[in-house]
Design a protein around this motif. Structure first.
Motif, PDB file in Angstrom:
ATOM      1  N   MET A  51       0.865  -1.190   0.000  1.00 28.95           N
ATOM      2  CA  MET A  51       0.000   0.000   0.000  1.00 28.95           C
ATOM      3  C   MET A  51       0.897   1.235   0.000  1.00 28.95           C
ATOM      4  O   MET A  51       1.579   1.505   0.980  1.00 28.95           O
ATOM      5  CB  MET A  51      -0.908  -0.007   1.221  1.00 28.95           C
ATOM      6  CG  MET A  51      -1.882  -1.172   1.288  1.00 28.95           C
ATOM      7  SD  MET A  51      -3.063  -1.234  -0.092  1.00 28.95           S
ATOM      8  CE  MET A  51      -3.942   0.305   0.145  1.00 28.95           C
ATOM      9  N   ILE A  52       0.913   1.964  -1.104  1.00 27.53           N
ATOM     10  CA  ILE A  52       1.749   3.160  -1.215  1.00 27.53           C
ATOM     11  C   ILE A  52       1.141   4.319  -0.427  1.00 27.53           C
ATOM     12  O   ILE A  52       1.835   5.208   0.031  1.00 27.53           O
ATOM     13  CB  ILE A  52       2.020   3.544  -2.691  1.00 27.53           C
ATOM     14  CG1 ILE A  52       3.122   4.579  -2.814  1.00 27.53           C
ATOM     15  CG2 ILE A  52       0.752   3.966  -3.406  1.00 27.53           C
ATOM     16  CD1 ILE A  52       4.478   4.105  -2.384  1.00 27.53           C
ATOM     17  N   ASP A  53      -0.182   4.301  -0.268  1.00 27.52           N
ATOM     18  CA  ASP A  53      -0.887   5.227   0.613  1.00 27.52           C
ATOM     19  C   ASP A  53      -2.185   4.535   1.028  1.00 27.52           C
ATOM     20  O   ASP A  53      -2.381   3.363   0.708  1.00 27.52           O
ATOM     21  CB  ASP A  53      -1.127   6.594  -0.066  1.00 27.52           C
ATOM     22  CG  ASP A  53      -1.924   6.519  -1.361  1.00 27.52           C
ATOM     23  OD1 ASP A  53      -2.915   5.741  -1.433  1.00 27.52           O
ATOM     24  OD2 ASP A  53      -1.585   7.238  -2.322  1.00 27.52           O
ATOM     25  N   ALA A  54      -3.061   5.220   1.715  1.00 28.92           N
ATOM     26  CA  ALA A  54      -4.268   4.581   2.255  1.00 28.92           C
ATOM     27  C   ALA A  54      -5.234   4.098   1.177  1.00 28.92           C
ATOM     28  O   ALA A  54      -6.079   3.243   1.435  1.00 28.92           O
ATOM     29  CB  ALA A  54      -4.991   5.548   3.200  1.00 28.92           C
ATOM     30  N   GLU A  55      -5.102   4.623  -0.037  1.00 27.00           N
ATOM     31  CA  GLU A  55      -6.066   4.288  -1.089  1.00 27.00           C
ATOM     32  C   GLU A  55      -5.478   3.561  -2.287  1.00 27.00           C
ATOM     33  O   GLU A  55      -6.227   3.116  -3.156  1.00 27.00           O
ATOM     34  CB  GLU A  55      -6.740   5.580  -1.574  1.00 27.00           C
ATOM     35  CG  GLU A  55      -7.533   6.270  -0.482  1.00 27.00           C
ATOM     36  CD  GLU A  55      -8.081   7.611  -0.922  1.00 27.00           C
ATOM     37  OE1 GLU A  55      -7.830   8.033  -2.074  1.00 27.00           O
ATOM     38  OE2 GLU A  55      -8.770   8.245  -0.107  1.00 27.00           O
TER      39      GLU A  55
END
Length: 181
Positions: A51-55
């Motif tokens: 996951m590179i960010d939350a989305e």
């Protein structure tokens, strides 16, 4: 149920990559059967949903000899002898996408065709990524694809996202992140 008794185990074929063994089995009811299976590696394998960010998650597109096409999937690889599964997961991330994870959450260990193949894969969710590159063993650079984890339908509609282990990892990650519909 009582497991069948293994009467004999013989290596019947071998290539550079695979070993096929033949098992003579006696079941608890007295039935005798011969099974063949691919002998698995002793170390297992890992797959990671980064996951590179939350989305958004990161996938890789790489050549798959079995289908003779480029497949989109999650970073994966074998666990080296003496290496822990989490360490292998973090190493594969660095080799394949150029990131390491501060947090690796185990999701599940899955069997890869238990009737025919004696091997397991540990699936991890990778969070809090930071840049870190290791040299991998891929024959060409892998294409990294950023994908919104909310767009499951779009990913599943792709012809090049067909590997069952990646599909399993996707749903396990969504469940862990509490994104189930």
């Amino acid at each position: 149920m009582k497991k069948p008794e293994i009467l004999s185990n013989e290596l019947v074929a071998e290539s550079r990559l695979f070993k096929v063994e033949q098992l003579e089995l006696r079941f608890s009811n007295g039935e005798l059967r011969t099974y063949e299976r691919m002998r698995g590696g002793r170390t297992g394998a890992v797959m990671v949903v980064p996951m590179i960010d939350a989305e958004h998650m990161l996938l890789v597109r790489e050549y798959a000899a079995g289908t003779h096409r480029y497949e989109l999937g999650f970073p994966k690889g074998l666990i080296d002898l003496g290496e822990e599964a989490a360490a292998a997961a973090n190493r594969e991330l660095q080799e394949e996408i150029g990131f390491a994870a501060r947090t690796l959450q185990p999701l599940m260990q899955v069997a890869l065709a238990p009737s025919y193949f004696a091997s397991n894969m540990d699936i991890f969710l990778a969070l809090d990524l930071y840049p870190s590159q290791l040299e991998g063993d891929e024959p060409e650079p892998l294409e990294i694809v950023k994908w919104p984890i909310a767009d499951v339908d779009g990913l599943l509609a792709r012809v090049d996202f067909s590997e069952s282990r990646s599909i399993t990892a996707l749903f396990l990650a969504r469940k862990s992140l509490k994104l189930d519909r």
